[in-house]
Design a protein around this motif. Structure first.
Motif, PDB file in Angstrom:
ATOM      1  N   ARG A 273       1.007  -1.104   0.175  1.00 36.88           N
ATOM      2  CA  ARG A 273       0.163   0.049  -0.035  1.00 36.88           C
ATOM      3  C   ARG A 273       0.938   1.087   0.079  1.00 36.88           C
ATOM      4  N   GLU A 274       2.011   1.356   0.868  1.00 39.06           N
ATOM      5  CA  GLU A 274       2.643   2.452   0.811  1.00 39.06           C
ATOM      6  C   GLU A 274       3.366   2.768  -0.374  1.00 39.06           C
ATOM      7  N   VAL A 275       3.983   1.789  -1.329  1.00 41.66           N
ATOM      8  CA  VAL A 275       4.713   1.968  -2.440  1.00 41.66           C
ATOM      9  C   VAL A 275       3.725   2.073  -3.556  1.00 41.66           C
ATOM     10  N   PHE A 276       3.001   1.139  -3.625  1.00 39.86           N
ATOM     11  CA  PHE A 276       2.158   1.258  -4.927  1.00 39.86           C
ATOM     12  C   PHE A 276       0.664   1.729  -4.826  1.00 39.86           C
ATOM     13  N   GLY A 277       0.127   2.004  -3.447  1.00 41.89           N
ATOM     14  CA  GLY A 277      -1.138   2.659  -3.529  1.00 41.89           C
ATOM     15  C   GLY A 277      -2.017   1.634  -3.592  1.00 41.89           C
ATOM     16  N   ALA A 278      -2.205   0.333  -3.480  1.00 42.26           N
ATOM     17  CA  ALA A 278      -3.004  -0.714  -3.925  1.00 42.26           C
ATOM     18  C   ALA A 278      -2.987  -1.563  -2.671  1.00 42.26           C
ATOM     19  N   SER A 279      -4.258  -2.311  -2.747  1.00 36.72           N
ATOM     20  CA  SER A 279      -4.319  -3.645  -1.911  1.00 36.72           C
ATOM     21  C   SER A 279      -3.517  -4.732  -2.187  1.00 36.72           C
ATOM     22  N   LYS A 280      -3.353  -5.567  -1.479  1.00 39.81           N
ATOM     23  CA  LYS A 280      -2.204  -6.907  -1.571  1.00 39.81           C
ATOM     24  C   LYS A 280      -3.006  -7.682  -2.607  1.00 39.81           C
ATOM     25  N   ALA A 281      -4.360  -7.841  -2.629  1.00 41.67           N
ATOM     26  CA  ALA A 281      -5.206  -8.499  -3.780  1.00 41.67           C
ATOM     27  C   ALA A 281      -5.159  -7.977  -5.013  1.00 41.67           C
ATOM     28  N   ALA A 282      -5.079  -6.604  -5.276  1.00 42.84           N
ATOM     29  CA  ALA A 282      -5.020  -5.920  -6.518  1.00 42.84           C
ATOM     30  C   ALA A 282      -3.511  -6.204  -6.888  1.00 42.84           C
ATOM     31  N   PHE A 283      -2.495  -6.135  -5.960  1.00 42.52           N
ATOM     32  CA  PHE A 283      -1.133  -6.364  -6.411  1.00 42.52           C
ATOM     33  C   PHE A 283      -0.927  -7.549  -7.134  1.00 42.52           C
ATOM     34  N   LYS A 284      -1.542  -8.636  -6.392  1.00 41.38           N
ATOM     35  CA  LYS A 284      -1.326  -9.948  -6.852  1.00 41.38           C
ATOM     36  C   LYS A 284      -1.890 -10.350  -8.240  1.00 41.38           C
ATOM     37  N   GLN A 285      -3.055  -9.680  -8.442  1.00 41.45           N
ATOM     38  CA  GLN A 285      -3.634  -9.613  -9.805  1.00 41.45           C
ATOM     39  C   GLN A 285      -2.864  -9.084 -10.796  1.00 41.45           C
ATOM     40  N   ALA A 286      -2.231  -8.128 -10.492  1.00 46.73           N
ATOM     41  CA  ALA A 286      -1.483  -7.213 -11.377  1.00 46.73           C
ATOM     42  C   ALA A 286      -0.229  -8.005 -11.738  1.00 46.73           C
ATOM     43  N   LEU A 287       0.397  -8.560 -10.749  1.00 44.33           N
ATOM     44  CA  LEU A 287       1.601  -9.368 -10.896  1.00 44.33           C
ATOM     45  C   LEU A 287       1.285 -10.431 -11.763  1.00 44.33           C
ATOM     46  N   GLY A 288       0.331 -11.214 -11.558  1.00 45.22           N
ATOM     47  CA  GLY A 288      -0.301 -12.354 -12.250  1.00 45.22           C
ATOM     48  C   GLY A 288      -0.454 -11.913 -13.749  1.00 45.22           C
ATOM     49  N   ALA A 289      -1.067 -10.959 -13.920  1.00 45.32           N
ATOM     50  CA  ALA A 289      -1.261 -10.436 -15.565  1.00 45.32           C
ATOM     51  C   ALA A 289       0.193  -9.973 -15.969  1.00 45.32           C
ATOM     52  N   LEU A 290       0.852  -9.446 -15.341  1.00 41.49           N
ATOM     53  CA  LEU A 290       2.226  -9.178 -16.019  1.00 41.49           C
ATOM     54  C   LEU A 290       3.345 -10.472 -16.387  1.00 41.49           C
ATOM     55  N   PHE A 291       3.034 -11.507 -15.374  1.00 44.05           N
ATOM     56  CA  PHE A 291       3.790 -12.780 -15.510  1.00 44.05           C
ATOM     57  C   PHE A 291       3.142 -13.390 -16.809  1.00 44.05           C
ATOM     58  N   ARG A 292       1.674 -13.466 -16.885  1.00 45.92           N
ATOM     59  CA  ARG A 292       1.193 -14.173 -18.040  1.00 45.92           C
ATOM     60  C   ARG A 292       1.642 -13.426 -19.540  1.00 45.92           C
ATOM     61  N   GLN A 293       2.020 -12.086 -19.395  1.00 44.75           N
ATOM     62  CA  GLN A 293       2.184 -11.317 -20.623  1.00 44.75           C
ATOM     63  C   GLN A 293       4.076 -11.493 -20.604  1.00 44.75           C
ATOM     64  N   ARG A 294       4.605 -12.328 -19.915  1.00 47.70           N
ATOM     65  CA  ARG A 294       5.921 -12.308 -19.978  1.00 47.70           C
ATOM     66  C   ARG A 294       6.820 -11.009 -19.850  1.00 47.70           C
ATOM     67  N   LYS A 295       6.222 -10.296 -18.975  1.00 49.17           N
ATOM     68  CA  LYS A 295       6.688  -8.856 -18.721  1.00 49.17           C
ATOM     69  C   LYS A 295       7.793  -8.983 -17.489  1.00 49.17           C
ATOM     70  N   ILE A 296       7.330  -9.853 -16.505  1.00 45.09           N
ATOM     71  CA  ILE A 296       8.165  -9.883 -15.296  1.00 45.09           C
ATOM     72  C   ILE A 296       8.310 -11.316 -15.007  1.00 45.09           C
ATOM     73  N   GLN A 297       9.352 -11.692 -13.922  1.00 45.72           N
ATOM     74  CA  GLN A 297       9.761 -12.973 -13.666  1.00 45.72           C
ATOM     75  C   GLN A 297       9.757 -13.033 -12.102  1.00 45.72           C
ATOM     76  N   PHE A 298       9.323 -14.043 -11.517  1.00 46.12           N
ATOM     77  CA  PHE A 298       9.679 -13.974  -9.871  1.00 46.12           C
ATOM     78  C   PHE A 298      10.875 -14.183  -9.566  1.00 46.12           C
ATOM     79  N   THR A 299      11.774 -13.621  -8.790  1.00 42.78           N
ATOM     80  CA  THR A 299      12.917 -13.879  -8.406  1.00 42.78           C
ATOM     81  C   THR A 299      13.126 -14.473  -6.813  1.00 42.78           C
ATOM     82  N   ARG A 300      12.131 -14.550  -6.291  1.00 43.24           N
ATOM     83  CA  ARG A 300      11.707 -15.109  -5.087  1.00 43.24           C
ATOM     84  C   ARG A 300      13.033 -14.971  -4.037  1.00 43.24           C
ATOM     85  N   PRO A 301      13.099 -13.737  -3.093  1.00 42.03           N
ATOM     86  CA  PRO A 301      12.249 -12.996  -3.174  1.00 42.03           C
ATOM     87  C   PRO A 301      12.255 -11.731  -4.446  1.00 42.03           C
TER      88      PRO A 301
END
Length: 293
Positions: free
Chosen positions: A245-273
């Motif tokens: 919320r502090e960095v992106f101004g969004a809820s965790k649920a919305a953030f996870k949805q956005a990460l999923g969309a970017l991952f499916r579009q092959r724009k990001i990868q998870f580096t864990r962490p």
């Protein structure tokens, strides 16, 4: 005529070593202290000034601008509490604004807290005061908001259902507990969204837009943050809701949805962490390459 608690255009009458005197109409001659007199001021000139009472209860003028004037809502910081008089608020002028105990609707705030108040002229004392009793000061006009519209909010107080919040400086809405996806406190200013508008100006609020409307702008924000950070960020779907919320101004649920969309579009990868931008010139795991069968 000079109105207490508002900006006025008053005529300069004469000058003294202490400042200049202005024509205050029924309030008589009003002093504008020397330190506030604009350079080049002349007799008979009209000056825009704010009129209030000083610590000795005298009507006085200033060219400083308070954080709120009579007829406005504002989130103000508590700077002191007087056991008999009430709570004192910083409103940007030398004399603090009083929130009398009789004008408190629920809890008693402490120094350092922020509170949502309405600034008014007290009819009994003819003094400018603050109040947290909002109902008669809210707009009676229909709330012409649409579902999903982004609006500025100021948190008023907690209720058994969630949080009351001032919407756009005119109406009060309810942020249900289930939609309060970040820690909230009275006086906090935050952007939110209209979830629904019911008859009688009853407004339901959310901290997030719904569906694609909330995901698309957030994916753009994540990509921008990744690029600004050199291609990697320490945030992923295991990060704390408060940090997201502090960095992106969004809820965790919305953030996870956005990460999923970017991952499916092959724009990001998870580096864990964390996450990182995908280099479009490099094949992703499982991609077909020339020479492969």
């Amino acid at each position: 005529m000079a109105d207490l608690g508002r900006y006025n255009r008053l005529k300069v009458l004469y000058s003294t070593p202490h400042g200049i005197y202005l024509d205050g109409g029924p309030h008589g001659e009003i002093l504008l202290p020397t330190r506030y007199v604009p350079r080049g001021t002349t007799l008979d000139q009209l000056l825009e000034v704010f009129i209030y009472r000083d610590s000795e209860d005298r009507v006085i003028a200033t060219t400083e601008r308070p954080l709120a004037i009579v007829g406005e809502f504002a989130s103000l910081e508590v700077v002191g509490v007087h056991q008999q008089m009430g709570v004192f608020l910083n409103w940007g002028l030398p004399k603090d604004l009083l929130l009398p105990f009789r004008e408190l609707s629920d809890y008693r705030p402490q120094p350092g807290d922020r509170v949502l108040v309405f600034v008014k002229l007290d009819e009994r004392s003819d003094r400018i005061v603050a109040t947290t009793k909002f109902n008669k000061h809210l707009s009676r006009q229909p709330a012409l908001y649409r579902k999903g519209q982004q609006v500025p909010l100021i948190i008023a107080n907690r209720t058994p259902l969630g949080f009351n919040a001032l919407v756009g400086g005119t109406h009060m809405g309810l942020l249900h507990e289930s939609r309060a996806t970040a820690p909230l406190r009275p006086g906090q200013e935050i952007m939110g969204y209209i979830a629904a508008v019911h008859p009688g100006n009853k407004i339901d609020l959310s901290l997030d837009a719904s569906g694609y409307q909330r995901v698309a702008p957030l994916t753009d924000r994540i990509i921008e943050e990744l690029k600004a950070a050199g291609g990697a960020l320490p945030f992923d779907d295991d990060s704390s809701p408060e940090g997201i919320r502090e960095v992106f101004g969004a809820s965790k649920a919305a953030f996870k949805q956005a990460l999923g969309a970017l991952f499916r579009q092959r724009k990001i990868q998870f580096t864990r962490p964390g996450i990182a931008l995908v280099d479009p010139t490099q094949p992703a795991p499982g991609d077909w390459r020339p020479g492969q069968r």
